[in-house]
Design a protein around this motif. Structure first.
Motif, PDB file in Angstrom:
ATOM      1  N   ILE A  13      -4.943 -69.666  76.077  1.00  0.00           N
ATOM      2  CA  ILE A  13      -3.933 -69.335  75.090  1.00  0.00           C
ATOM      3  C   ILE A  13      -2.585 -69.661  75.557  1.00  0.00           C
ATOM      4  O   ILE A  13      -1.782 -70.087  74.640  1.00  0.00           O
ATOM      5  N   ARG A  28      -2.009 -63.868  69.285  1.00  0.00           N
ATOM      6  CA  ARG A  28      -2.486 -62.531  69.344  1.00  0.00           C
ATOM      7  C   ARG A  28      -2.687 -61.945  67.852  1.00  0.00           C
ATOM      8  O   ARG A  28      -3.475 -61.420  67.452  1.00  0.00           O
ATOM      9  N   GLU A  31      -4.203 -63.727  65.452  1.00  0.00           N
ATOM     10  CA  GLU A  31      -5.665 -63.587  65.482  1.00  0.00           C
ATOM     11  C   GLU A  31      -5.863 -62.065  64.710  1.00  0.00           C
ATOM     12  O   GLU A  31      -6.990 -62.346  64.014  1.00  0.00           O
ATOM     13  N   THR A  37      -9.024 -67.961  64.602  1.00  0.00           N
ATOM     14  CA  THR A  37     -10.112 -67.280  65.266  1.00  0.00           C
ATOM     15  C   THR A  37     -10.474 -68.172  66.583  1.00  0.00           C
ATOM     16  O   THR A  37     -11.283 -69.166  66.316  1.00  0.00           O
ATOM     17  N   PRO A  38      -9.992 -67.796  67.609  1.00  0.00           N
ATOM     18  CA  PRO A  38     -10.361 -68.833  68.669  1.00  0.00           C
ATOM     19  C   PRO A  38     -11.694 -68.309  68.984  1.00  0.00           C
ATOM     20  O   PRO A  38     -12.009 -67.175  68.810  1.00  0.00           O
ATOM     21  N   ARG A  40     -14.327 -67.539  72.008  1.00  0.00           N
ATOM     22  CA  ARG A  40     -14.267 -66.820  73.162  1.00  0.00           C
ATOM     23  C   ARG A  40     -15.207 -67.326  74.420  1.00  0.00           C
ATOM     24  O   ARG A  40     -16.487 -67.580  73.804  1.00  0.00           O
ATOM     25  N   ARG A  46     -10.002 -66.445  75.298  1.00  0.00           N
ATOM     26  CA  ARG A  46      -9.748 -67.200  74.103  1.00  0.00           C
ATOM     27  C   ARG A  46      -9.679 -68.607  74.446  1.00  0.00           C
ATOM     28  O   ARG A  46      -8.807 -68.812  75.391  1.00  0.00           O
ATOM     29  N   TYR A  48      -8.778 -72.128  72.206  1.00  0.00           N
ATOM     30  CA  TYR A  48      -8.519 -72.875  71.052  1.00  0.00           C
ATOM     31  C   TYR A  48      -8.809 -74.342  71.176  1.00  0.00           C
ATOM     32  O   TYR A  48      -8.857 -74.980  71.914  1.00  0.00           O
TER      33      TYR A  48
END
Length: 128
Positions: A13, A28, A31, A37-38, A40, A46, A48
């Motif tokens: 992030i 955040r 999202e 929508t990163p 996980r 998160r 990306y």
């Protein structure tokens, strides 16, 4: 960069925020609003992708033009729908080309069959 590479999650992030020119808290919030929508990790970090970064840059561009987040969400939704339709159209064009090739193949076979049948017919000579 290949499409699969563009979607591979590689940025945490803090790096993603820096690349996109925003604060991590903004990511955040985006999202939470469904703008990005990163993926996980198993530890819930998160991650990306380059595609996410490009999407964030587009969001920044749109908000910089004075479009609020509700408008950005609508624009991104319409863009996604347009992309889907373009893909469907491309798929249909490919299918039409395959069908046209098949029709030509069948027409060629029919012509060959007709020629073969014509050559198998007995020839009659007229006598005087």
């Amino acid at each position: 960069m290949a499409i699969n590479d563009r979607n591979r999650p590689v940025y945490m992030i803090s790096v993603a925020a820096q690349l996109a020119g925003v604060h991590p808290q903004t990511l955040r919030a985006y999202e939470q609003k469904g703008l990005v929508t990163p993926q996980r990790t198993s530890g819930n970090t998160r991650m990306y992708s380059q595609a996410d970064i490009e999407r964030l840059e587009l969001i920044n561009e749109l908000t910089g033009e004075g479009i609020n987040l509700a408008g950005v969400i609508r624009i991104l939704d319409l863009q996604s729908r347009l992309d889907d339709r373009e893909q469907q159209l491309d798929d249909l064009h490919k299918r039409v080309r395959r069908l046209a090739d098949r029709v030509r193949e069948l027409e060629t076979r029919r012509s060959i069959t007709a020629l073969v049948r014509a050559s198998d017919l007995p020839t009659f000579h007229h006598s005087r």
